[in-house]
Design a protein around this motif. Structure first.
Motif, PDB file in Angstrom:
ATOM      1  N   ARG A 104      -7.344   2.571  -8.970  1.00  0.00           N
ATOM      2  CA  ARG A 104      -6.412   1.567  -8.274  1.00  0.00           C
ATOM      3  C   ARG A 104      -5.857   0.512  -9.256  1.00  0.00           C
ATOM      4  NH1 ARG A 104      -5.789  -1.023  -3.486  1.00  0.00           N
ATOM      5  NH2 ARG A 104      -7.138   0.387  -2.391  1.00  0.00           N
TER       6      ARG A 104
ATOM      7  N   GLU B 295       0.869  -1.032   0.066  1.00  0.00           N
ATOM      8  CA  GLU B 295       0.084  -0.005  -0.199  1.00  0.00           C
ATOM      9  C   GLU B 295       1.018   1.292  -0.021  1.00  0.00           C
ATOM     10  OE1 GLU B 295      -3.796   1.460  -0.309  1.00  0.00           O
ATOM     11  OE2 GLU B 295      -3.497  -0.561   0.299  1.00  0.00           O
TER      12      GLU B 295
ATOM     13  N   GLY C 279     -10.134   4.395  -1.464  1.00  0.00           N
ATOM     14  CA  GLY C 279      -8.959   3.849  -2.022  1.00  0.00           C
ATOM     15  C   GLY C 279      -8.967   3.567  -3.354  1.00  0.00           C
TER      16      GLY C 279
END
Length: 766
Positions: A725, A681, A708
């Motif tokens: 992402r 991450e 996210g």
């Protein structure tokens, strides 16, 4: 990013499944052998003990192990199965380091946690020394058995880390004292390493006999392409994973700070570092120790049956010996600091009038500062002018270490912030020739000169220097900040709209009529039109249940898209079409929907409407296709939709970074298809190299969406790139996004100090 292992696939999956099943089933017997070897080792230590106290202590550990051996044996298999199901800790699979203690966490640890960290590191070291060679080959075979073209240790569910986790779990359930647990783990880890080495060699032979060929290790070349090579080296290391190929030895830009040269001679340990950070070595009254810790020290550190030394010896001799050791340690550190030059000698001399405890605190503080600065100055990510400036700061920081021995543990301390700002901001520049580097360096040079010659008695000179720097940089970075904020506003708006559209998708998907309209109309309603309704809801201030009457248009569109219904009431259709098209057009304009896509959908809609006015073709026309639920868009898996204006505002990367169709290399490395998480991450502030339109660009992660799924990068000129992402993972896997720093330079340097202390603790106890 979180990694969820993909289901095993490939012709050898049956062999793989059977090997894992039988190994887990037989793990209890493996633990039984480990316990027996450890018991015999404790018996040998007991027989060779030099003092009654040592003999009694080891005997207590051995007898306790014998009493719980059956329970350990019974529980180990279940604990290992749980560890395998849960998977190894992601940070452990993402790093080659055995030492994971973080500097900023030490102050919060109690004695038991500190002991467990040293114990865990020592156990990992023992396991690694035993299984390094066969493990690399087993990883390659395990990956191949699951149909993987390249080696990923995460696809080996029999990693030594998982056996260690299971062993520590069952040992912890026995609730041994700290001393007994240390005695156990020393021998259990050594015996487990020998057993795992034997097990791995057996599994390798079994898989080779089954015809499984090892997968290759993916090595990215300078041009960004990947090649696959087999494990190599004297001990079977994976390419680039041997000790000689550590990242800092290769000059890898992503390498963390390496412990400074000469740290093998430092006496700094985790125990001393923790005492320093908690203020136990400060000049003044000793901080109050929590009752739980005092109780542990007084009643739990020594077995109740151990032979007790005489009270006089227990009270006087250890105290005198500890003071003598601390005095020797101060002398040793002062000698090391004196070798750093006149300022080191001056700073060292300042500790002379203090009592031994305070002198040790100041000496340790200067030692930490010296190691930290060495680590920063040797960091290959920093350009040489920045490294030189860091070295010039050393005299001032050593003086500060005398006045404020714990300044580096306070993240908000002006001195630490000054170091952090100058080093982290410098990562924006790839070379000294990068435009803007000179204007970045000039304020630093102007500030550092006076600071290095100041009389440092407190933090004030550093606070003044920090304010000067931030003011000078603020003028230069106004444009960059303005562009970043505009991009963030655009992405936040897109994120809010997509979240609201997802809820509306759920409502729309449950409509029974959605099943009977043509597939293209269903996709329009469940895709772009949910965005229209969400946008209207965000813009509405009236509190209307249906702002813009766009929900009302859904029913009208569904009816008008069914020729078998509109033929019955052509007059209604004729009255409806102009209003419907006008409302559809207004809604799509509101979200800046691409005109070409709008035109394409309107042409389809007009064809459906035309069928109602041509009843003579009804008998010839095939029945309309009814979309299945699986064909409709799925908001849970589809990428968030970014409006063209939002894409321009944030530099959204979409088709630009998509792999070319038919590119097998890209497909093989795509984490979406392989299930392999390419990186850990990332946090805001991470610097990366990003390939944009064939050119490399240094940029910084400056914002992450609340869910996210959206990421914004900003370079030193204020130019932004945003992405989802999925695209971020794909770019990392392809090598077109390379992480330079996952943490601040100062934090990395201090973590390296903690690693040095941990290494020393493995030899000295802690």
């Amino acid at each position: 990013m979180n990694h969820a292992a993909s289901p095993p696939a490939g012709p050898d999956v049956v062999v793989y499944t059977e090997i894992v099943r039988t190994t887990l089933a037989g793990s209890g017997h493996l633990m039984e052998r480990v316990i027996e070897v450890s018991r015999r080792a404790l018996q040998a230590r007991e027989d060779q003990a030099r003092t009654p106290r040592e003999s009694h202590s080891v005997m207590h550990a051995r007898q306790h192990l014998e009493r719980v051996a059956f329970v350990l044996f019974e529980r180990f298999a279940g604990a290992l199965e749980q560890a395998v199901a849960k998977g190894a800790d992601q940070n452990q699979t993402a790093t080659r380091s055995l030492f994971s203690v973080q500097f900023d966490e030490l102050e919060l640890m109690d004695e038991s946690q500190l002991s467990e960290n040293v114990e865990r590191a020592r156990a990992r070291q023992s396991l690694a020394e035993a299984v390094t060679a066969p493990l690399a080959e087993l990883n390659a075979l395990m990956s191949a058995a699951q149909g993987q073209s390249s080696v990923d240790p995460g696809h080996n569910p029999l990693q030594p880390e998982l056996f260690l986790q299971a062993m520590q779990a069952v040992v912890g359930q026995m609730q041994p004292s700290d001393e007994v647990r240390r005695d156990w783990m020393t021998h259990l880890a050594e015996a487990m390493g020998a057993e795992l080495r034997t097990l791995y060699l057996q599994l390798i032979a079994q898989m080779q006999e089954s015809g499984i060929k090892p997968a290759g290790y993916a090595v990215r070349q300078q041009g960004g392409n990947y090649v696959y090579v087999k494990p190599a080296g004297e001990e079977g290391h994976a390419p680039g994973f041997g000790p000689e190929a550590a990242p800092w030895c290769r000059g890898d830009a992503q390498a963390p700070a390496k412990p400074a040269a000469g740290t093998d001679h430092t006496l700094l340990t985790l125990h001393q570092l923790r005492r320093l950070l908690r203020g136990e070595l400060a000049d003044g009254p000793t901080p109050e120790i929590p009752f739980s810790e005092r109780f542990s020290r007084e009643f739990e550190s020594t077995p109740s049956h151990a032979a007790a030394p005489s009270p006089d010896f227990d009270i006087t001799v250890p105290a005198a010996f500890e003071a003598l050791q601390e005095m020797k340690q101060v002398d040793h550190m002062m000698e090391r600091l004196g070798n750093r030059g006149p300022l080191g000698t001056t700073a060292a001399a300042a500790t002379a009038p203090q009592n031994p405890k305070a002198a040790l605190g100041q000496a340790l503080s200067m030692e930490v500062v010296a190691l930290m600065l060495d680590n920063i100055a040797r960091d290959g990510r920093l350009l040489w002018p920045v490294q030189q400036l860091v070295k010039k700061l050393e005299p001032a920081l050593l003086k500060l270490a005398v006045a404020d021995p714990r300044f580096f543990s306070d993240k908000d301390h002006p001195a630490r912030r000054l170091l952090q700002e100058m080093t982290d901001r410098s990562l924006a520049f790839e070379s000294i020739d990068t435009p803007g580097f000179e204007s970045f360096m000039q304020p630093l040079i102007d500030v550092m000169g006076p600071l290095t010659h100041s009389s440092i008695e407190d933090q004030e000179p550093f606070g003044h220097a920090l304010d000067q720097l931030l003011d000078a940089w603020a003028t230069r970075e106004k444009k960059r900040e303005h562009e970043r904020l505009r991009a963030i506003d655009a992405l936040r708006h897109a994120e809010q709209r997509n979240l609201l559209a997802a809820r509306m998708w759920q409502e729309m998907r449950s409509l029974p009529q959605i099943e009977v309209v043509p597939a293209e109309v269903a996709r329009f309603l469940l895709g772009p039109w949910t965005q229209v309704m969400a946008q209207a809801r965000l813009d509405d201030t009236s509190g209307s249940n249906d702002p813009g009457r766009y929900r009302e248009a859904v029913d009208a569109l569904i009816w008008s898209a069914q020729p078998q219904l509109t033929r019955i009431n052509v007059g209604r259709l004729a009255r409806l079409v102009p209003k419907l098209l006008s409302r559809l057009h207004a809604g799509l304009v509101a979200i800046d929907y691409p005109p070409t896509d709008t035109e394409r959908f309107f042409e389809l809609l007009m064809q459906l409407h035309q069928q109602a006015f041509e009843p003579d073709r009804s008998a010839q026309a095939p029945p309309p296709s009814h979309p299945k639920r699986s064909k409709a868009p799925t908001m849970e898996t589809d990428e968030p939709w970014i409006a063209p204006s939002e894409a321009v505002e944030s530099g959204f990367m979409d088709a630009l970074a998509d792999p070319q169709p038919g590119n097998a290399a890209d497909e093989a490395l795509d984490p979406i298809s392989t299930g392999i998480a390419p990186h850990r991450e990332m946090a805001v502030g991470t610097w990366v190299n990003l390939q944009v339109e064939g050119k490399w660009e240094r940029t910084q992660l400056s914002w992450i969406g609340s869910h996210g799924n959206l990421f914004l990068f900003t370079n030193t000129y204020g130019h932004t790139q945003s992405m989802t992402r999925r695209l971020l993972d794909r770019l990392v896997a392809r090598g077109t996004l390379q992480i330079i720093s996952g943490q601040t330079v100062v934090a990395g340097a201090l973590d390296a100090v903690a690693q040095t202390a941990l290494r020393n603790s493995l030899d000295t106890g802690y």
